[in-house]
Design a protein around this motif. Structure first.
Motif, short mmCIF file in Angstrom:
data_model
loop_
_atom_site.label_atom_id
_atom_site.label_comp_id
_atom_site.label_asym_id
_atom_site.label_seq_id
_atom_site.Cartn_x
_atom_site.Cartn_y
_atom_site.Cartn_z
N SER A 254 0.12 -1.61 0.60
CA SER A 254 -0.51 -2.93 0.74
C SER A 254 0.55 -4.00 0.93
O SER A 254 0.38 -4.94 1.75
N LEU A 255 1.67 -3.89 0.18
CA LEU A 255 2.76 -4.88 0.33
C LEU A 255 3.38 -4.82 1.71
O LEU A 255 3.68 -5.85 2.34
N ILE A 256 3.60 -3.60 2.23
CA ILE A 256 4.20 -3.44 3.56
C ILE A 256 3.31 -4.04 4.62
O ILE A 256 3.77 -4.75 5.54
N ILE A 257 2.01 -3.78 4.51
CA ILE A 257 1.05 -4.32 5.49
C ILE A 257 1.07 -5.84 5.45
O ILE A 257 1.07 -6.54 6.49
N ALA A 258 1.10 -6.37 4.22
CA ALA A 258 1.10 -7.84 4.07
C ALA A 258 2.38 -8.46 4.65
O ALA A 258 2.34 -9.52 5.29
#
Length: 261
Positions: A254-258
């Motif tokens: 989720s952090l990478i996507i964000a």
């Protein structure tokens, strides 16, 4: 799962008859067993609760030896009021109870029959043909371990056995060791234990076969139960680890996507 199944098959109870009681009786179709229950009577201890009933052919003659009934409806009914009156006494720390007219009576260490006979002798001095009955109402034992319904068991019987207690708990489970039944007993401010073997009829000769107030019965689990427990614990731990990793990966994703946005 295959390991657990293999262990169950290798320890199949039907092959070595591990679920049987009194295996030594299999050599004969009839016989007799010892019954020394008179050698192990219940003896009263401090904090025990006794119900004492004193009656005679003339109820009025023994009414003063009994505590007044608390229920006004019963007192107001002549027919019921002349019936035997029952009262409860709690044995004090010194081992005494206090009764109307008779006063302070030492009951500690005595059997129910001994207490009954002593009270009978005292009442007989003033009442013709009295009858005295003494019962213990707080007799209980705790049953734990590999039984179907672990619980505190109550009994009003003077002779209450390990078998009686186990029956009230639904018997042992298939994982309980029939030869590893422990009775833990507190006497003279010391806690002692004794192992009973229910696969042998010699158990009927044991003083621990007949239970006393506040005894604890513990049924030890067999190797299959222990192995299954460890297997389930390991699986639960592995599942927890996997769940934690999956949650961590999900957070990182989720952090990478964000960030890429």
């Amino acid at each position: 799962m295959m390991i657990a199944a293999a262990s169950l098959l290798s320890c199949n109870p039907s092959k070595d008859n591990t679920l049987a009681y009194f295996k030594d009786l299999e050599v004969s179709n009839h016989g007799s067993l010892p019954n020394p229950q008179g050698n192990y009577p219940i003896r009263i201890q401090p904090d025990d609760e006794l119900v004492i009933t004193i009656t005679s052919s003339v109820p009025e003659a023994t009414a003063a030896y009994n505590l007044p009934m608390d229920n006004p409806a019963i007192r107001g009914n002549l027919r019921q009021a002349t019936q035997p009156r029952t009262q409860t006494y709690v044995v004090d720390d010194a081992g005494y109870i206090m009764m109307p007219i008779l006063g302070r009576i030492l009951v500690n260490g005595k059997t129910l029959s001994e207490i009954s006979n002593e009270i009978l002798a005292m009442v007989s001095q003033n009442v013709k043909d009295p009858h005295v009955r003494v019962d213990i109402v707080n007799f209980s034992v705790d049953v734990m371990g590999e039984v179907k319904v672990p619980q505190r068991v109550y009994s009003g019987h003077q002779h209450f056995t390990v078998l009686d207690a186990l029956v009230q708990c639904g018997d042992l489970t298939e994982f309980g060791k029939r030869d590893q039944i422990y009775v833990i007993r507190t006497e003279n401010n010391q806690r002692a234990y004794h192992r009973l073997d229910l696969t042998s009829s010699d158990v009927f000769n044991s003083p621990y076969f007949y239970l006393k107030q506040n005894d604890v019965i513990y049924v030890e689990p067999n190797e299959i139960r222990i192995a299954n427990s460890k297997y389930n614990q390991n699986n639960a731990f592995k599942l927890s680890v996997v769940s934690t990793i999956v949650s961590g990966v999900s957070v990182i994703a989720s952090l990478i996507i964000a960030l890429t946005r």
